[in-house]
Design a protein around this motif. Structure first.
Motif, PDB file in Angstrom:
ATOM      1  N   GLY A 195     -10.180 -49.369 -42.014  1.00 29.72           N
ATOM      2  CA  GLY A 195     -10.692 -50.040 -40.825  1.00 29.72           C
ATOM      3  C   GLY A 195     -10.451 -51.530 -40.904  1.00 29.72           C
ATOM      4  O   GLY A 195     -10.334 -52.096 -42.007  1.00 29.72           O
ATOM      5  N   ALA A 196     -10.338 -52.163 -39.732  1.00 26.57           N
ATOM      6  CA  ALA A 196     -10.084 -53.601 -39.696  1.00 26.57           C
ATOM      7  C   ALA A 196     -10.908 -54.257 -38.587  1.00 26.57           C
ATOM      8  O   ALA A 196     -10.540 -55.306 -38.062  1.00 26.57           O
ATOM      9  CB  ALA A 196      -8.597 -53.863 -39.499  1.00 26.57           C
ATOM     10  N   GLY A 197     -12.027 -53.625 -38.236  1.00 25.28           N
ATOM     11  CA  GLY A 197     -12.919 -54.188 -37.225  1.00 25.28           C
ATOM     12  C   GLY A 197     -14.008 -55.028 -37.896  1.00 25.28           C
ATOM     13  O   GLY A 197     -13.859 -55.465 -39.037  1.00 25.28           O
ATOM     14  N   GLY A 198     -15.099 -55.223 -37.164  1.00 20.95           N
ATOM     15  CA  GLY A 198     -16.184 -56.080 -37.649  1.00 20.95           C
ATOM     16  C   GLY A 198     -16.803 -55.575 -38.947  1.00 20.95           C
ATOM     17  O   GLY A 198     -17.109 -56.378 -39.848  1.00 20.95           O
ATOM     18  N   ALA A 199     -16.970 -54.275 -39.072  1.00 21.92           N
ATOM     19  CA  ALA A 199     -17.621 -53.711 -40.274  1.00 21.92           C
ATOM     20  C   ALA A 199     -16.763 -53.962 -41.508  1.00 21.92           C
ATOM     21  O   ALA A 199     -17.279 -54.287 -42.581  1.00 21.92           O
ATOM     22  CB  ALA A 199     -17.870 -52.226 -40.088  1.00 21.92           C
ATOM     23  N   ALA A 200     -15.449 -53.835 -41.351  1.00 24.22           N
ATOM     24  CA  ALA A 200     -14.536 -54.065 -42.477  1.00 24.22           C
ATOM     25  C   ALA A 200     -14.524 -55.550 -42.845  1.00 24.22           C
ATOM     26  O   ALA A 200     -14.692 -55.921 -44.004  1.00 24.22           O
ATOM     27  CB  ALA A 200     -13.131 -53.593 -42.115  1.00 24.22           C
TER      28      ALA A 200
ATOM     29  N   ALA B 110      -6.426 -50.547 -44.786  1.00 22.23           N
ATOM     30  CA  ALA B 110      -5.598 -49.642 -43.976  1.00 22.23           C
ATOM     31  C   ALA B 110      -6.267 -49.408 -42.629  1.00 22.23           C
ATOM     32  O   ALA B 110      -7.474 -49.164 -42.559  1.00 22.23           O
ATOM     33  CB  ALA B 110      -5.414 -48.304 -44.693  1.00 22.23           C
ATOM     34  N   ASN B 111      -5.468 -49.496 -41.582  1.00 22.29           N
ATOM     35  CA  ASN B 111      -6.030 -49.343 -40.247  1.00 22.29           C
ATOM     36  C   ASN B 111      -5.093 -48.561 -39.343  1.00 22.29           C
ATOM     37  O   ASN B 111      -3.877 -48.571 -39.535  1.00 22.29           O
ATOM     38  CB  ASN B 111      -6.287 -50.734 -39.641  1.00 22.29           C
ATOM     39  CG  ASN B 111      -7.194 -50.664 -38.438  1.00 22.29           C
ATOM     40  OD1 ASN B 111      -8.217 -49.971 -38.461  1.00 22.29           O
ATOM     41  ND2 ASN B 111      -6.842 -51.355 -37.371  1.00 22.29           N
ATOM     42  N   ARG B 112      -5.689 -47.856 -38.363  1.00 22.68           N
ATOM     43  CA  ARG B 112      -4.896 -47.112 -37.375  1.00 22.68           C
ATOM     44  C   ARG B 112      -3.892 -48.045 -36.718  1.00 22.68           C
ATOM     45  O   ARG B 112      -2.711 -47.740 -36.618  1.00 22.68           O
ATOM     46  CB  ARG B 112      -5.858 -46.503 -36.334  1.00 22.68           C
ATOM     47  CG  ARG B 112      -5.183 -45.780 -35.210  1.00 22.68           C
ATOM     48  CD  ARG B 112      -6.212 -45.113 -34.319  1.00 22.68           C
ATOM     49  NE  ARG B 112      -7.164 -46.078 -33.725  1.00 22.68           N
ATOM     50  CZ  ARG B 112      -8.194 -45.738 -32.981  1.00 22.68           C
ATOM     51  NH1 ARG B 112      -8.451 -44.463 -32.738  1.00 22.68           N
ATOM     52  NH2 ARG B 112      -8.996 -46.655 -32.473  1.00 22.68           N
ATOM     53  N   THR B 113      -4.375 -49.214 -36.291  1.00 24.93           N
ATOM     54  CA  THR B 113      -3.474 -50.227 -35.738  1.00 24.93           C
ATOM     55  C   THR B 113      -3.044 -51.135 -36.888  1.00 24.93           C
ATOM     56  O   THR B 113      -3.817 -51.970 -37.352  1.00 24.93           O
ATOM     57  CB  THR B 113      -4.200 -51.055 -34.647  1.00 24.93           C
ATOM     58  OG1 THR B 113      -4.859 -50.149 -33.755  1.00 24.93           O
ATOM     59  CG2 THR B 113      -3.246 -51.934 -33.873  1.00 24.93           C
ATOM     60  N   GLU B 114      -1.830 -50.934 -37.332  1.00 27.90           N
ATOM     61  CA  GLU B 114      -1.372 -51.595 -38.563  1.00 27.90           C
ATOM     62  C   GLU B 114      -1.424 -53.123 -38.460  1.00 27.90           C
ATOM     63  O   GLU B 114      -1.822 -53.806 -39.413  1.00 27.90           O
ATOM     64  CB  GLU B 114       0.048 -51.124 -38.887  1.00 27.90           C
ATOM     65  CG  GLU B 114       0.561 -51.719 -40.177  1.00 27.90           C
ATOM     66  CD  GLU B 114       1.888 -51.113 -40.621  1.00 27.90           C
ATOM     67  OE1 GLU B 114       2.343 -50.140 -39.994  1.00 27.90           O
ATOM     68  OE2 GLU B 114       2.462 -51.625 -41.587  1.00 27.90           O
TER      69      GLU B 114
ATOM     70  N   ALA C 131     -14.810 -48.039 -43.338  1.00 25.57           N
ATOM     71  CA  ALA C 131     -15.463 -48.996 -42.436  1.00 25.57           C
ATOM     72  C   ALA C 131     -14.973 -48.799 -41.008  1.00 25.57           C
ATOM     73  O   ALA C 131     -15.163 -49.672 -40.163  1.00 25.57           O
ATOM     74  CB  ALA C 131     -15.191 -50.415 -42.905  1.00 25.57           C
ATOM     75  N   THR C 132     -14.330 -47.664 -40.725  1.00 31.17           N
ATOM     76  CA  THR C 132     -13.958 -47.371 -39.338  1.00 31.17           C
ATOM     77  C   THR C 132     -15.164 -46.761 -38.629  1.00 31.17           C
ATOM     78  O   THR C 132     -16.124 -46.322 -39.276  1.00 31.17           O
ATOM     79  CB  THR C 132     -12.788 -46.357 -39.231  1.00 31.17           C
ATOM     80  OG1 THR C 132     -13.282 -45.052 -39.555  1.00 31.17           O
ATOM     81  CG2 THR C 132     -11.635 -46.713 -40.122  1.00 31.17           C
ATOM     82  N   SER C 133     -15.089 -46.708 -37.324  1.00 30.31           N
ATOM     83  CA  SER C 133     -16.163 -46.053 -36.573  1.00 30.31           C
ATOM     84  C   SER C 133     -15.774 -44.609 -36.246  1.00 30.31           C
ATOM     85  O   SER C 133     -16.420 -43.969 -35.422  1.00 30.31           O
ATOM     86  CB  SER C 133     -16.452 -46.851 -35.294  1.00 30.31           C
ATOM     87  OG  SER C 133     -15.241 -47.058 -34.581  1.00 30.31           O
ATOM     88  N   ALA C 134     -14.721 -44.104 -36.923  1.00 36.29           N
ATOM     89  CA  ALA C 134     -14.238 -42.749 -36.617  1.00 36.29           C
ATOM     90  C   ALA C 134     -15.328 -41.689 -36.813  1.00 36.29           C
ATOM     91  O   ALA C 134     -15.411 -40.725 -36.050  1.00 36.29           O
ATOM     92  CB  ALA C 134     -13.023 -42.425 -37.480  1.00 36.29           C
TER      93      ALA C 134
ATOM     94  N   GLY D 252     -16.726 -38.268 -34.790  1.00 36.14           N
ATOM     95  CA  GLY D 252     -16.313 -37.037 -35.474  1.00 36.14           C
ATOM     96  C   GLY D 252     -14.814 -36.935 -35.674  1.00 36.14           C
ATOM     97  O   GLY D 252     -14.291 -35.863 -35.978  1.00 36.14           O
ATOM     98  N   ALA D 253     -14.114 -38.073 -35.530  1.00 46.29           N
ATOM     99  CA  ALA D 253     -12.647 -38.044 -35.671  1.00 46.29           C
ATOM    100  C   ALA D 253     -12.238 -37.977 -37.144  1.00 46.29           C
ATOM    101  O   ALA D 253     -12.891 -38.560 -38.003  1.00 46.29           O
ATOM    102  CB  ALA D 253     -12.041 -39.297 -35.027  1.00 46.29           C
ATOM    103  N   VAL D 254     -11.156 -37.266 -37.392  1.00 45.82           N
ATOM    104  CA  VAL D 254     -10.624 -37.112 -38.749  1.00 45.82           C
ATOM    105  C   VAL D 254      -9.561 -38.185 -38.991  1.00 45.82           C
ATOM    106  O   VAL D 254      -8.663 -38.371 -38.167  1.00 45.82           O
ATOM    107  CB  VAL D 254      -9.998 -35.706 -38.934  1.00 45.82           C
ATOM    108  CG1 VAL D 254      -9.418 -35.556 -40.334  1.00 45.82           C
ATOM    109  CG2 VAL D 254     -11.036 -34.626 -38.658  1.00 45.82           C
TER     110      VAL D 254
END
Ligand code: ATR
Length: 279
Positions: free
Chosen positions: A130-135, A153-157, A198-201, A205-207
């Motif tokens: 994750g690369a949002g606020g939590a990360a 590592a993040n979904r949006t590189e 640290a993602t919100s996935a 419930g996202a994998v």
């Protein structure tokens, strides 16, 4: 007169903070009150002003949760280096018109890892998902522990790459480890001793598309979300990792805030046990 504290958020109904702080206060003999306040999305500053202005005793501080941590950052008239690095504030202290802002989330995570889970980040290969606020909030405290490496590592590189670059050249910080930013495909063939989600996935419930081998033998997998078993936790467990959720981080970040406000550090173990009993 009783010193007053509050937590501001939207939503706030399920916040555990009032319970945690009242347990800390009882344990340490501190005379404080602590309430949960629902602020309107556009009304955070007004809600804080109203809290400071009204009430029986002096308003001494506040915790801030989603979605107001960036606004709390801007509201603070002075900030700690870790709050500056996080770009967000979760702990405010009020003193004679000055508003001090701090961020105890990263310290809470590190303390939970070291003291409750026996997982010292020092020398470990760390993967932060994750690369949002939590990360962002936990990167500096993790780097200060001197890990062997830190990969974001993040979904949006691009977001991960940008964040890694920013923390690779933090002014005034003597940190040996330069974080690396990547997308999920870039994790192929790499192994880590500590994987932090640290993602919100997990909330949806996202994998996450994680290669099984990212979890090295004796790996600790840390999910920042708490109160549910997320797909990340299932994935990590299936890969043989030791799994923890974010309840310990919640209690430890609160203890750090309590210490800032009251100058005493409460014992967190009994409070964590009390919350777990309720789960
Ligand atoms: P927070 O403050 O909780 O970090 P945020 O700033 O909105 O919230 O960031 C959410 C993070 O979770 C981001 O890193 C996001 O990835 P993107 O930058 O690609 O959006 C990540 N995230 C959310 N849902 C995800 C999913 N289903 N799979 C992978 N990553 C996800």
């Amino acid at each position: 007169m009783t010193d007053r504290y509050a937590v501001f958020g939207n939503p706030i109904g399920h916040s555990q903070s009032p319970r945690i702080h009242s347990l800390f206060a009882a344990q340490t003999g501190q005379d404080i009150s602590y309430q949960a306040i629902l602020a309107e999305r556009e009304g955070f500053v007004a809600a804080v002003s109203a809290f400071i202005a009204a009430g029986e005793g002096p308003a001494r501080g506040a915790n801030v949760t989603v979605p107001f941590k960036e606004e709390a950052f801007r509201l603070a008239t002075q900030r700690t280096p870790r709050a500056e690095a996080a770009g967000a504030v979760n702990t405010l202290s009020f003193d004679a018109g000055a508003i001090s802002g701090d961020n105890t989330d990263g310290a809470g995570l590190v303390r939970d890892l070291k003291h409750n889970l026996g997982c010292d980040p020092s020398g470990r290969r760390i993967l932060l998902l994750g690369a949002g606020g939590a990360a962002r909030g936990v990167i500096l405290p993790l780097l200060l522990e001197n890990p062997a490496e830190l990969v974001i590592a993040n979904r949006t590189e691009e977001t991960a790459a940008r964040l890694a670059l920013e923390f690779a050249r933090l002014p005034g910080c003597a940190i040996d480890v330069k974080p690396d930013g990547t997308g999920f495909p870039g994790l192929a063939g790499r192994r880590f001793d500590l994987v932090i989600n640290a993602t919100s996935a997990g909330l949806s419930g996202a994998v996450l598309p994680l290669p099984t081998f990212v979890f090295a033998p004796r790996c600790v997998a840390y999910e920042m979300v708490y109160g549910r078993v997320t797909p990340f936790m299932q994935q990590a467990r299936a890969a043989g990792a030791r799994v923890a959720d974010g309840l310990g981080m919640l209690v430890e970040q609160a203890a750090e805030a309590f210490f800032i406000w009251r100058g005493v550090r409460p014992h967190t173990a009994p409070v964590l046990a009390a919350l777990k009993e309720r789960e």
